[in-house]
Write a protein that holds these residues in place. Structure first.
Motif, PDB file in Angstrom:
ATOM      1  N   ALA A  56       9.433  38.304  10.732  1.00  0.00           N
ATOM      2  CA  ALA A  56       8.349  37.400  11.136  1.00  0.00           C
ATOM      3  C   ALA A  56       7.657  36.814   9.914  1.00  0.00           C
ATOM      4  N   ALA A  57       7.484  37.636   8.875  1.00  0.00           N
ATOM      5  CA  ALA A  57       6.813  37.160   7.662  1.00  0.00           C
ATOM      6  C   ALA A  57       7.635  36.103   6.941  1.00  0.00           C
ATOM      7  N   VAL A  58       8.967  36.279   6.895  1.00  0.00           N
ATOM      8  CA  VAL A  58       9.829  35.289   6.232  1.00  0.00           C
ATOM      9  C   VAL A  58       9.735  33.942   6.940  1.00  0.00           C
ATOM     10  N   VAL A  59       9.842  33.969   8.267  1.00  0.00           N
ATOM     11  CA  VAL A  59       9.740  32.722   9.032  1.00  0.00           C
ATOM     12  C   VAL A  59       8.354  32.109   8.861  1.00  0.00           C
ATOM     13  N   ALA A  60       7.330  32.956   8.895  1.00  0.00           N
ATOM     14  CA  ALA A  60       5.963  32.450   8.729  1.00  0.00           C
ATOM     15  C   ALA A  60       5.769  31.827   7.352  1.00  0.00           C
ATOM     16  N   TYR A  61       6.370  32.423   6.307  1.00  0.00           N
ATOM     17  CA  TYR A  61       6.245  31.859   4.963  1.00  0.00           C
ATOM     18  C   TYR A  61       6.878  30.468   4.893  1.00  0.00           C
ATOM     19  N   ALA A 193      10.995  41.757  18.456  1.00  0.00           N
ATOM     20  CA  ALA A 193       9.759  42.232  17.840  1.00  0.00           C
ATOM     21  C   ALA A 193       9.206  41.200  16.871  1.00  0.00           C
ATOM     22  N   ALA A 194      10.095  40.561  16.111  1.00  0.00           N
ATOM     23  CA  ALA A 194       9.652  39.525  15.174  1.00  0.00           C
ATOM     24  C   ALA A 194       9.007  38.370  15.914  1.00  0.00           C
ATOM     25  N   GLY A 195       9.590  37.980  17.057  1.00  0.00           N
ATOM     26  CA  GLY A 195       9.009  36.904  17.842  1.00  0.00           C
ATOM     27  C   GLY A 195       7.634  37.256  18.371  1.00  0.00           C
ATOM     28  N   LEU A 196       7.459  38.516  18.804  1.00  0.00           N
ATOM     29  CA  LEU A 196       6.157  38.956  19.303  1.00  0.00           C
ATOM     30  C   LEU A 196       5.137  39.065  18.172  1.00  0.00           C
ATOM     31  N   LEU A 197       5.573  39.593  17.022  1.00  0.00           N
ATOM     32  CA  LEU A 197       4.664  39.717  15.883  1.00  0.00           C
ATOM     33  C   LEU A 197       4.317  38.366  15.278  1.00  0.00           C
ATOM     34  N   PHE A 198       5.204  37.391  15.440  1.00  0.00           N
ATOM     35  CA  PHE A 198       4.919  36.056  14.904  1.00  0.00           C
ATOM     36  C   PHE A 198       3.651  35.491  15.525  1.00  0.00           C
ATOM     37  N   PHE A 199       3.390  35.860  16.772  1.00  0.00           N
ATOM     38  CA  PHE A 199       2.171  35.416  17.445  1.00  0.00           C
ATOM     39  C   PHE A 199       0.937  35.745  16.608  1.00  0.00           C
ATOM     40  N   ALA A 200       0.978  36.908  15.929  1.00  0.00           N
ATOM     41  CA  ALA A 200      -0.172  37.337  15.138  1.00  0.00           C
ATOM     42  C   ALA A 200      -0.250  36.625  13.791  1.00  0.00           C
ATOM     43  N   PHE A 201       0.849  35.989  13.351  1.00  0.00           N
ATOM     44  CA  PHE A 201       0.851  35.272  12.074  1.00  0.00           C
ATOM     45  C   PHE A 201       0.476  33.798  12.218  1.00  0.00           C
TER      46      PHE A 201
END
Length: 418
Positions: A56-61, A193-201
């Motif tokens: 999630a952090a890589v995609v968010a970056y 999980a990454a998709g769900l955590l991305f919501f928080a980013f």
């Protein structure tokens, strides 16, 4: 090109500096997501939770970098709605705006209900609606006051999260072996999980949507977005490590209030009410910033007549899009008072990921002279957004795709009758 602001619609006032922009980004990201998203993400990824956080952090970056370059070039309210319109064409800009407004209105209602469930569970809907009304009033009287309130909320929430991390990692219940990735972690689970955590980013976009209200946007926005994202990642990683070390992935996945469970298991039950209060305050901060961002995208779409043009008005004294803010606040308050939308987080994530996929596609079209990032950045961001979007639960994918299709149909109908 978009419709310029006319007399009576005037430009918004540039009041925000670097610190204010970073704080608004932090307030949008370090919110209810970190208190609530860890449990369903752990349920999906098992012991691969930290891998999901990293993905999630890589995609968010990548998304943050693309958004920052675009925001520096197009420092106007609207975010990817503006970038898509200018770089990809009117339809793609409209679709980005539609995905953002609809998805984030659902997020607003979910955050409001989170406030209600922590403050007064028996009257969650009434508290949620009241919170929306109060925060809409704060936004109405000026963005400077919104930034000040967000700074206070971020400071308190960070203190609560620091207490959780210290309590967990210094307790005898912490076991480093629980951080190991086991056979229960699957690629599909990690991606979900990454998709769900991305919501928080996803809150760093709030900085870009405020581009018309930031001083020296070409310099401030590209600095504020990655700084806010980096600080958020450090906080999330520390909290996730503490929660996994104390509870393990199975217990974390089953926890209703995971961070309260961490402090109880760590031998500090007196901290649990503090964590609950922190969760309510964090949800309030997220709701404040969400209403702020949705109203600015609504303003931009109204200026181009994709939404009722009356929503393009800017208050002559407070210099905010007051009609857009009131309209968004009214819709969110009605939803918060009548429906339980916490299960719509997956739907919101789908819309947000599509929004950022379009941001990366727009960044791809920039030339080197226009500040294009290395091509790998928008390429990884675009592919990552699509992979995570379609890794979400099937119900979220179906409902999200249906809403996007409805938006496209509205656009086509509007074009056919004008």
């Amino acid at each position: 090109m978009g419709t310029p602001a006319r007399a009576g619609e005037g430009p918004l006032e540039r009041r925000l500096g670097l610190t204010d922009a970073v704080v608004i980004g932090l307030g949008s990201m370090i919110g209810a997501g970190i208190f609530a998203a860890l449990a369903p993400a752990a349920k999906a990824a098992g012991s691969g939770l930290l891998l999901g956080l990293a993905a999630a952090a890589v995609v968010a970056y990548c998304n943050a970098t693309s958004s920052a370059r675009l925001a520096a070039r197009y420092p106007a309210s609207g975010g990817t709605y503006v970038y898509g319109r200018e770089r990809l064409g009117e339809f793609w800009g409209y679709l980005a705006g539609w995905a953002f407004v609809v998805g984030k209105i659902a997020s607003c209602a979910a955050m409001a209900l989170t406030v209600g469930s922590y403050v007064w569970p028996e009257q969650a809907h009434a508290v949620a609606a009241a919170a929306v009304v109060a925060l809409t009033a704060v936004n109405y009287v000026g963005i400077h006051k919104s930034a000040w309130l967000t700074r206070v909320i971020v400071g308190v929430v960070l203190a609560v999260l620091a207490a959780v991390v210290v309590a967990g990692l210094t307790s005898g219940a912490a076991d480093p072996a629980r951080l190991d990735v086991g056979s229960d972690a699957t690629a599909g689970g990690v991606l979900q999980a990454a998709g769900l955590l991305f919501f928080a980013f996803a809150g760093y976009a709030r900085i870009a949507t405020l581009g018309e209200e930031v001083r020296d946007p070409a310099r401030t926005i590209p600095r504020a977005i990655p700084l806010a994202l980096g600080l958020t990642l450090v906080v999330y990683a520390a909290v996730a490590v503490s929660a996994l070390a104390v509870l393990g992935s199975a217990a974390l996945g089953d926890a209703v209030a995971p961070l309260a469970a961490v402090v109880r298991e760590a031998g500090h039950p007196g901290l649990a009410p503090v964590v609950r209060a922190g969760a309510a305050l964090a949800a309030t901060g997220s709701l404040l910033a969400l209403i702020l961002g949705v109203s600015r995208t609504t303003l931009a779409m109204a200026r181009d007549r994709h939404l009722p043009h009356a929503l393009a008005a800017v208050h002559p004294r407070f210099k905010v899009p007051h009609r857009a803010e009131l309209a968004v606040g009214a819709v969110v308050a009605i939803l918060a008072a009548t429906a339980d939308l916490r299960g719509a987080i997956g739907f919101s994530s789908f819309g947000v990921l599509v929004y950022y996929a379009l941001a990366n596609a727009a960044a791809w079209t920039l030339s080197p002279d226009e500040g294009r990032p290395p091509l790998a950045v928008p390429a990884v961001g675009l592919a990552g957004c699509l992979v995570l979007a379609f890794s979400l639960p099937l119900s979220s994918v179906v409902s999200g795709a249906a809403v996007l299709a409805a938006g496209a149909a509205v656009y086509a109908l509007r074009r056919a009758v004008t």
